[in-house]
Write an enzyme that holds these catalytic residues in place. Structure first.
Site, PDB file in Angstrom:
ATOM      1  N   CYS A  16      -1.855   4.476   1.505  1.00 12.39           N
ATOM      2  CA  CYS A  16      -1.560   4.987   2.848  1.00 12.39           C
ATOM      3  C   CYS A  16      -2.280   6.320   3.001  1.00 12.39           C
ATOM      4  CB  CYS A  16      -0.055   5.092   3.093  1.00 12.39           C
ATOM      5  SG  CYS A  16       0.820   6.208   1.965  1.00 12.39           S
ATOM      6  N   ASN A  63       0.350   9.186   0.633  1.00 13.70           N
ATOM      7  CA  ASN A  63       0.920   8.680  -0.633  1.00 13.70           C
ATOM      8  C   ASN A  63       2.275   9.319  -0.939  1.00 13.70           C
ATOM      9  OD1 ASN A  63       0.043   8.579  -4.195  1.00 13.70           O
ATOM     10  ND2 ASN A  63       1.001   7.012  -2.968  1.00 13.70           N
ATOM     11  N   CYS A  79       5.036   8.414   1.591  1.00 16.85           N
ATOM     12  CA  CYS A  79       6.018   7.604   2.340  1.00 16.85           C
ATOM     13  C   CYS A  79       5.786   6.105   2.141  1.00 16.85           C
ATOM     14  CB  CYS A  79       5.979   7.937   3.830  1.00 16.85           C
ATOM     15  SG  CYS A  79       6.355   9.667   4.209  1.00 16.85           S
ATOM     16  N   ARG A  80       4.765   5.555   2.797  1.00 15.73           N
ATOM     17  CA  ARG A  80       4.625   4.095   2.841  1.00 15.73           C
ATOM     18  C   ARG A  80       4.165   3.490   1.523  1.00 15.73           C
ATOM     19  NH1 ARG A  80       0.732   4.205   7.834  1.00 15.73           N
ATOM     20  NH2 ARG A  80       0.244   6.153   6.753  1.00 15.73           N
ATOM     21  N   SER A  81       3.055   4.008   0.953  1.00 17.56           N
ATOM     22  CA  SER A  81       2.571   3.342  -0.271  1.00 17.56           C
ATOM     23  C   SER A  81       3.492   3.554  -1.477  1.00 17.56           C
ATOM     24  CB  SER A  81       1.117   3.730  -0.583  1.00 17.56           C
ATOM     25  OG  SER A  81       0.947   5.109  -0.766  1.00 17.56           O
ATOM     26  N   ASP A 137       3.119   4.820  10.499  1.00 19.92           N
ATOM     27  CA  ASP A 137       3.327   6.072   9.773  1.00 19.92           C
ATOM     28  C   ASP A 137       4.659   6.688  10.211  1.00 19.92           C
ATOM     29  OD1 ASP A 137       3.267   8.638   8.779  1.00 19.92           O
ATOM     30  OD2 ASP A 137       1.177   9.018   9.358  1.00 19.92           O
TER      31      ASP A 137
HETATM   32  P1  4NP Z   1       2.278   8.264   4.352  1.00 18.55           P
HETATM   33  O1  4NP Z   1       2.875   9.282   5.441  1.00 18.55           O
HETATM   34  O2  4NP Z   1       0.822   8.103   4.677  1.00 18.55           O
HETATM   35  O3  4NP Z   1       3.055   7.013   4.593  1.00 18.55           O
HETATM   36  O4  4NP Z   1       2.526   8.879   3.003  1.00 18.55           O
HETATM   37  C1  4NP Z   1       2.322  10.541   5.687  1.00 18.55           C
HETATM   38  C2  4NP Z   1       2.603  11.588   4.842  1.00 18.55           C
HETATM   39  C3  4NP Z   1       2.081  12.838   5.112  1.00 18.55           C
HETATM   40  C4  4NP Z   1       1.300  13.038   6.229  1.00 18.55           C
HETATM   41  C5  4NP Z   1       1.023  11.967   7.070  1.00 18.55           C
HETATM   42  C6  4NP Z   1       1.528  10.719   6.803  1.00 18.55           C
HETATM   43  N1  4NP Z   1       0.795  14.318   6.525  1.00 18.55           N
HETATM   44  O5  4NP Z   1       0.164  14.482   7.578  1.00 18.55           O
HETATM   45  O6  4NP Z   1       0.973  15.258   5.729  1.00 18.55           O
END
Ligand code: 4NP
Length: 147
Positions: free
Chosen positions: A8, A11, A13-15, A116
């Protein structure tokens, strides 16, 4: 041994959730499972507490996870690299070396994004686990059939 990398943006939340769910679903197989982000902002951090809360409430473990950025060697070390959304897939395709051996795909079989959840409320984190649980069996059967 078959291997899969979930990717994702951050790294956190989703992955990591996909990694945790897949570790449970793939228990008893020899599939190597990891996750990474296309961005490095959160490198070294553990999963987002909101993801942990939702995942752990459903029995998934995030133990030992720490965020890292995708690296070039991932494209030859992993059999499958599965992107959580279309932007992640595009970013991966841009940095993929020509000699890539991994199969690169969106994670959701219907071609939709795992949205996201980072800037949203708790329902977004619930949706992430729902979507990931739904698609994990699909990938488990595909990856198992390879081995
Ligand atoms: P992820 O979510 O891609 O599912 O881990 C996010 C985590 C952090 C950010 C964006 C999405 N960020 O902008 O810091």
């Amino acid at each position: 041994m078959p291997s899969v990398l979930f990717v994702c943006l951050g790294n956190i939340c989703r992955s990591p959730t996909a990694e945790a769910v897949f570790r449970t679903k793939a228990a008893g197989t020899d599939i190597i499972i990891d996750s990474a982000g296309t961005g490095a902002w959160h490198a070294g951090e553990g999963p987002d507490p909101r993801s942990r809360t939702e995942g752990e409430s459903r029995g998934y473990s995030f133990a030992g996870q720490a965020a890292r950025k995708v690296r070039r060697s991932d494209f030859t070390e992993f059999d499958y690299i599965l992107a959580m959304d279309a932007a992640n897939l595009r970013d991966l395709a841009e940095i993929a070396p020509q000699h890539m051996t991994a199969k690169l795909s969106l994670f959701l079989p219907d071609g939709q994004d795992v949205p996201d959840p980072y800037y949203g409320g708790p329902e977004g984190f619930r949706d992430v686990v729902d979507l990931i649980e739904g698609a994990a069996d699909h990938w488990l059967s595909i990856i198992s059939a390879d081995s």
